[in-house]
Design a protein around this motif. Structure first.
Motif, short mmCIF file in Angstrom:
data_model
loop_
_atom_site.label_atom_id
_atom_site.label_comp_id
_atom_site.label_asym_id
_atom_site.label_seq_id
_atom_site.Cartn_x
_atom_site.Cartn_y
_atom_site.Cartn_z
N ILE A 145 -29.95 -9.27 -13.89
CA ILE A 145 -29.05 -9.19 -15.04
C ILE A 145 -27.85 -8.33 -14.68
O ILE A 145 -27.99 -7.28 -14.04
N ALA A 146 -26.66 -8.80 -15.04
CA ALA A 146 -25.43 -8.02 -14.87
C ALA A 146 -24.99 -7.55 -16.25
O ALA A 146 -25.01 -8.32 -17.21
N ILE A 147 -24.61 -6.29 -16.36
CA ILE A 147 -24.32 -5.72 -17.68
C ILE A 147 -22.95 -5.05 -17.68
O ILE A 147 -22.43 -4.65 -16.63
N SER A 148 -22.38 -4.92 -18.87
CA SER A 148 -21.09 -4.25 -19.03
C SER A 148 -21.28 -2.74 -19.02
O SER A 148 -22.39 -2.22 -19.22
N HIS A 149 -20.18 -2.02 -18.82
CA HIS A 149 -20.22 -0.56 -18.84
C HIS A 149 -20.67 -0.06 -20.21
O HIS A 149 -21.40 0.92 -20.32
N ARG A 150 -20.22 -0.74 -21.25
CA ARG A 150 -20.59 -0.35 -22.62
C ARG A 150 -22.10 -0.43 -22.82
O ARG A 150 -22.72 0.48 -23.38
N VAL A 178 -23.08 -3.71 -12.59
CA VAL A 178 -22.41 -3.18 -13.78
C VAL A 178 -20.92 -3.44 -13.62
O VAL A 178 -20.32 -3.06 -12.61
N PHE A 179 -20.31 -4.13 -14.61
CA PHE A 179 -18.88 -4.40 -14.56
C PHE A 179 -18.18 -3.67 -15.69
O PHE A 179 -18.78 -3.40 -16.75
N GLU A 180 -16.92 -3.34 -15.47
CA GLU A 180 -16.14 -2.66 -16.50
C GLU A 180 -15.99 -3.58 -17.72
O GLU A 180 -15.94 -4.81 -17.57
N ASP A 181 -15.95 -2.99 -18.90
CA ASP A 181 -15.77 -3.78 -20.12
C ASP A 181 -14.54 -4.66 -19.98
O ASP A 181 -13.49 -4.21 -19.51
N LEU A 182 -14.66 -5.90 -20.41
CA LEU A 182 -13.54 -6.84 -20.29
C LEU A 182 -12.38 -6.39 -21.17
O LEU A 182 -12.59 -5.80 -22.24
N PRO A 183 -11.14 -6.65 -20.74
CA PRO A 183 -9.98 -6.26 -21.56
C PRO A 183 -10.05 -6.86 -22.96
O PRO A 183 -10.67 -7.91 -23.16
N GLU A 184 -9.39 -6.17 -23.89
CA GLU A 184 -9.42 -6.66 -25.28
C GLU A 184 -8.80 -8.04 -25.40
O GLU A 184 -9.26 -8.87 -26.19
#
Length: 471
Positions: A145-150, A178-184
């Motif tokens: 599983i890959a997850i966001s920073h949040r 872990v990837f950085e939260d996607l831009p808004e």
């Protein structure tokens, strides 16, 4: 030096002009940041010009329905049959389908809407800032599983969560990335990605079984096309695909099918399909653009009106300068310099007002988007400030500069002014336009305010008190 002397000598004139221009610039900067965010959706992905989403329409018994979702078999089959398709990525699940995923770790659990099963090459097609893990192999394992920073912060705090376990419906998944939260300003957001190697989107080897699956709709399908691909060619590809793979089944059930490609950057503003992600309304953006332009136009007209109204005070100065040898070009430059000086002060003050508005008012909540006037987050601000300075300074100062520099020396020194029906008529026209725009914008605001009050107070037909919704 002369421009500074002139402005210091007439402080009231300078104050009125700077205030009007600063308010307009502040308004334009805030709206500019909002519009820039809306008009650059998904530009954070390096390959956004080559990424397209496949959407399709099923016509059964003469009734047509379009969907943002496609069959899970469509992506692999398009890749096999079309050399222009360099890769495909499919997303299964998520909040758009009304589902929520309950993820737990060490007895702590939360619901997440934006969780998907995805093809392992997602990090090669879409651009992510990777914090931990290897994007090339992160989703190779069926239990990864890959997850966001949040999401990572919610369960694991600030530590590296690689190797930790998250459970969903009793099944354990190991955190591999872990990837950085996607831009808004990304139309498709997710917090957790499960590997498609788990088998939830597998397609059968038998071609006839795959062809029967094509009449379903369960996944979002994105294609990475070759560089320079023309999406208008896709209609022929879609027709040939239907004839080759779907017509036999379609004739039996009286069904037709067609598909088209949506450029990734256009989905947010130009897509309105069932089973889609939330999208924006481009007509709202047209309204915001109009407000920004009208506000700036009114401020520039105000400057022109005040500058030409001061012509009588400047006429003797211009006449004397011409007698002493100054030419018209030098006078135009002088008056434009005054205008640019005012514009510089107004833009800097406007930037300060905009930052103040963002800091102390709920402007971000009003616009439904986080507004940031940070140079680090929006490097374009430097160009905007220079552009606004030149636009306001030259745009507003050009007419007064030519108007004042045209004063005849003799008449100026004798009469002390430069009259003229044409000039007076133009000033009256500018005042008329200024008031027309102001009244129209204020009236529109009042109408919209009245409409929103009407909607918020409209009876729903039942008493909302003591009513709850249990999901």
């Amino acid at each position: 030096k002369i421009a500074l002397r002139t402005l210091v000598r007439d402080k009231t004139y300078a104050l009125i002009n700077v205030s009007g221009l600063a308010l307009a610039v502040g308004c334009c900067l805030i709206l500019g940041v909002y519009l820039h965010s809306e008009l650059t959706y998904d530009h954070s992905h390096v390959n956004y010009k080559r990424i397209f989403r496949v959407v399709n329409e099923f016509e059964i018994n003469g009734k047509a329905n379009s969907f943002a979702l496609t069959s899970a078999a469509l992506g692999p089959m398009l890749k096999e049959e079309n050399g222009d398709v360099q890769a495909y990525v499919r997303f299964l699940g998520g909040g758009a389908n009304g589902s929520r995923n309950f993820l737990t770790h060490d007895g702590v659990g939360y619901y997440w809407r934006d969780t998907y099963v995805v093809d392992p090459n997602v990090f090669e097609v879409f651009t992510h800032k990777i914090l931990y893990g290897d994007p090339k192999t992160a989703l190779d394992s069926p239990t990864s599983i890959a997850i966001s920073h949040r999401l990572a912060r919610r369960y694991f705090g600030d530590k590296n969560p690689i190797g930790e376990t998250l459970s969903s419906d009793g099944n354990d998944a190991q955190v591999t990335l872990v990837f950085e939260d996607l831009p808004e300003n990304t139309h498709f957001k997710y917090d957790a990605l499960f590997s498609a190697n788990l088998g939830m989107m597998s397609t059968p080897d038998d071609i006839n079984m795959r062809r029967r699956q094509l009449f379903g709709a369960s996944v979002y399908t994105y294609l990475l096309m070759r560089p320079g691909y023309d999406a208008s060619q896709w209609s022929k590809v879609s027709e040939a695909f239907f004839e080759r793979n779907m017509k036999a089944v379609g004739d039996r059930i009286n069904a037709k099918w067609r598909s088209w490609l949506q450029p990734l950057a256009d989905i947010q503003l130009y897509s309105d399909l069932p089973m889609d992600q939330p999208t924006s309304n481009r007509y709202y953006l047209y309204g915001f653009i109009a407000v920004a332009l009208f506000t700036l136009l009114v401020a520039c007209i105000n400057y022109m009106n005040l500058a030409t109204a001061r012509a009588s005070k400047r006429a003797k100065e211009v006449g004397m300068r011409k007698i002493l040898g100054s030419n018209r070009r030098a006078l135009v430059v002088q008056f434009l310099a005054e205008s640019l000086l005012l514009a510089v002060v107004a833009v800097l003050l406007g930037l300060l007002l905009a930052k103040l508005a963002v800091a102390v008012t709920p402007i971000s909540q009003l616009l439904g988007k986080q507004i940031s006037l940070s140079f680090a987050q929006t490097p374009q601000l430097y160009l905007w400030i220079v552009g606004l300075t030149l636009l306001v300074g030259i745009g507003a100062g050009l007419y007064p500069a030519f108007y004042l520099s045209a004063v005849m020396p003799a008449s100026a020194l004798v009469a002390g002014s430069k009259g003229g029906g044409r000039s007076a008529g133009l000033r009256e026209a500018l005042v008329f336009v200024q008031f027309l725009i102001s009244v129209a914008v204020i009236a529109s605001t009042l109408v919209m305010g009245a409409q929103m009050r009407y909607i918020s107070n409209l009876s729903l037909g039942f008493d909302r008190e003591n009513r709850v919704n249990v999901s």
